[in-house]
Design an enzyme around this catalytic site. Structure first.
Site, PDB file in Angstrom:
ATOM      1  N   ARG A  98     -29.162 -27.493  -8.535  1.00 55.99           N
ATOM      2  CA  ARG A  98     -28.667 -27.434  -6.965  1.00 55.99           C
ATOM      3  C   ARG A  98     -28.852 -28.868  -6.373  1.00 55.99           C
ATOM      4  O   ARG A  98     -28.862 -28.736  -5.040  1.00 55.99           O
ATOM      5  CB  ARG A  98     -29.773 -26.179  -6.378  1.00 55.99           C
ATOM      6  CG  ARG A  98     -29.630 -24.978  -6.739  1.00 55.99           C
ATOM      7  CD  ARG A  98     -30.308 -24.072  -5.883  1.00 55.99           C
ATOM      8  NE  ARG A  98     -31.703 -24.419  -5.614  1.00 55.99           N
ATOM      9  CZ  ARG A  98     -32.217 -23.795  -4.458  1.00 55.99           C
ATOM     10  NH1 ARG A  98     -31.479 -23.145  -3.763  1.00 55.99           N
ATOM     11  NH2 ARG A  98     -33.339 -24.079  -4.312  1.00 55.99           N
ATOM     12  N   ASP A  99     -29.254 -29.808  -7.220  1.00 61.50           N
ATOM     13  CA  ASP A  99     -28.807 -31.294  -6.300  1.00 61.50           C
ATOM     14  C   ASP A  99     -27.957 -32.371  -7.220  1.00 61.50           C
ATOM     15  O   ASP A  99     -28.664 -33.351  -7.652  1.00 61.50           O
ATOM     16  CB  ASP A  99     -30.434 -31.763  -6.076  1.00 61.50           C
ATOM     17  CG  ASP A  99     -30.392 -32.871  -4.779  1.00 61.50           C
ATOM     18  OD1 ASP A  99     -29.081 -32.926  -4.323  1.00 61.50           O
ATOM     19  OD2 ASP A  99     -31.201 -33.596  -4.809  1.00 61.50           O
ATOM     20  N   ILE A 100     -27.159 -31.628  -8.013  1.00 62.28           N
ATOM     21  CA  ILE A 100     -26.298 -32.666  -8.965  1.00 62.28           C
ATOM     22  C   ILE A 100     -25.487 -33.499  -7.942  1.00 62.28           C
ATOM     23  O   ILE A 100     -24.772 -33.075  -7.118  1.00 62.28           O
ATOM     24  CB  ILE A 100     -25.257 -31.940  -9.644  1.00 62.28           C
ATOM     25  CG1 ILE A 100     -26.271 -30.888 -10.715  1.00 62.28           C
ATOM     26  CG2 ILE A 100     -24.683 -32.606 -10.420  1.00 62.28           C
ATOM     27  CD1 ILE A 100     -25.646 -29.908 -11.369  1.00 62.28           C
ATOM     28  N   ASN A 104     -28.528 -38.548  -9.149  1.00 60.66           N
ATOM     29  CA  ASN A 104     -29.300 -37.806  -9.927  1.00 60.66           C
ATOM     30  C   ASN A 104     -28.728 -37.843 -11.449  1.00 60.66           C
ATOM     31  O   ASN A 104     -29.460 -36.871 -12.076  1.00 60.66           O
ATOM     32  CB  ASN A 104     -29.521 -36.514  -9.424  1.00 60.66           C
ATOM     33  CG  ASN A 104     -30.616 -36.566  -8.265  1.00 60.66           C
ATOM     34  OD1 ASN A 104     -31.304 -37.508  -8.075  1.00 60.66           O
ATOM     35  ND2 ASN A 104     -30.642 -35.359  -7.499  1.00 60.66           N
ATOM     36  N   THR A 144     -27.383 -32.014  -0.073  1.00 60.81           N
ATOM     37  CA  THR A 144     -26.849 -33.355  -0.100  1.00 60.81           C
ATOM     38  C   THR A 144     -25.432 -33.178   0.441  1.00 60.81           C
ATOM     39  O   THR A 144     -24.475 -32.586   0.013  1.00 60.81           O
ATOM     40  CB  THR A 144     -27.082 -33.954  -1.236  1.00 60.81           C
ATOM     41  OG1 THR A 144     -28.218 -34.047  -1.694  1.00 60.81           O
ATOM     42  CG2 THR A 144     -26.377 -35.287  -1.337  1.00 60.81           C
TER      43      THR A 144
END
Length: 222
Positions: A98-100, A104, A144
């Protein structure tokens, strides 16, 4: 060498999310994911996560330094992350990152066996465990802009397709050196430029693949 992630937020929810991240990562084993070796808390100070140190630099830094990446290189790294996602999503229960985003994904130094280096998906601070038989799932909420799909805002329901949208948005950035238009702006009717318009060297078929994986409606994605 190892990396130690320190969480100084002493709130109950922050501590719960950190413990969730630690327990999830401790049970994952994949060549494109860092290995967690320990986690512990120090009363009155914080929680600590001990993991493999991933040498190299992240893709956001590479973009800042050199601009759009060659297609072959970008696809090589994105496919490695996709392989890690296939592994995570096929766990029972499934694991969502959920934060690719480029920041990262770290690329290890090139070697004989890995001429492009190896892509490592890091920072699982927003990890979520999905259980199909439950009405709700657990995980921190954050976004993001540009990489989070519309369903990740507010009370939307996230699933494996949420990670696919973010991976497509990451590939969009790697090939254009531009952050994709935010999902909420697109929901309000603003049109996102196709990759092929920003970088004419990109095959139209690949541009359409990225458009599909970044569909606002999760049902339209792969």
């Amino acid at each position: 060498p190892c990396a130690v992630k320190e969480n100084l937020d002493s709130s109950t929810e922050a501590a719960r999310q950190f413990a969730r991240e630690a327990s999830v990562l401790a049970n994952l084993s994949h060549p494109n994911l860092p290995r967690v070796t320990d986690h512990f808390s120090i009363p009155g100070k914080g929680q600590y996560l001990v993991m493999d140190f991933v040498d190299g630099e992240d893709l956001a830094t590479k973009l800042e330094r050199s601009g759009p990446l060659p297609i072959e290189q970008a696809l090589h790294w994105v496919m490695q992350v996709a392989d890690a996602l296939t592994y995570m999503h096929s766990r029972v229960p499934s694991v969502l990152h959920r934060d690719i985003k480029p920041a990262n994904i770290r690329i290890t130094p090139a070697g004989e066996a890995t001429p492009f280096g190896k892509a490592m998906l890091v920072d699982f601070g927003l990890v979520k465990i999905g259980a199909p038989h439950l009405k709700t799932t657990v995980g921190a909420r954050a976004v993001t802009p540009g990489y989070a799909p519309p369903e990740q805002y507010g009370q939307g329901s996230t699933d494996q397709r949420t990670d696919l949208y973010a991976l497509g948005a990451t590939l969009y950035s790697l090939l254009t050196n531009q952050r994709p238009m935010d999902g909420l702006q697109r929901m309000m009717g603003k049109k996102m430029q196709p990759v092929v318009e920003l970088n004419p060297q990109i095959p139209e078929q690949l541009s359409k693949v990225i458009e599909r994986v970044m569909s606002l409606d999760a049902k339209q994605r792969y």
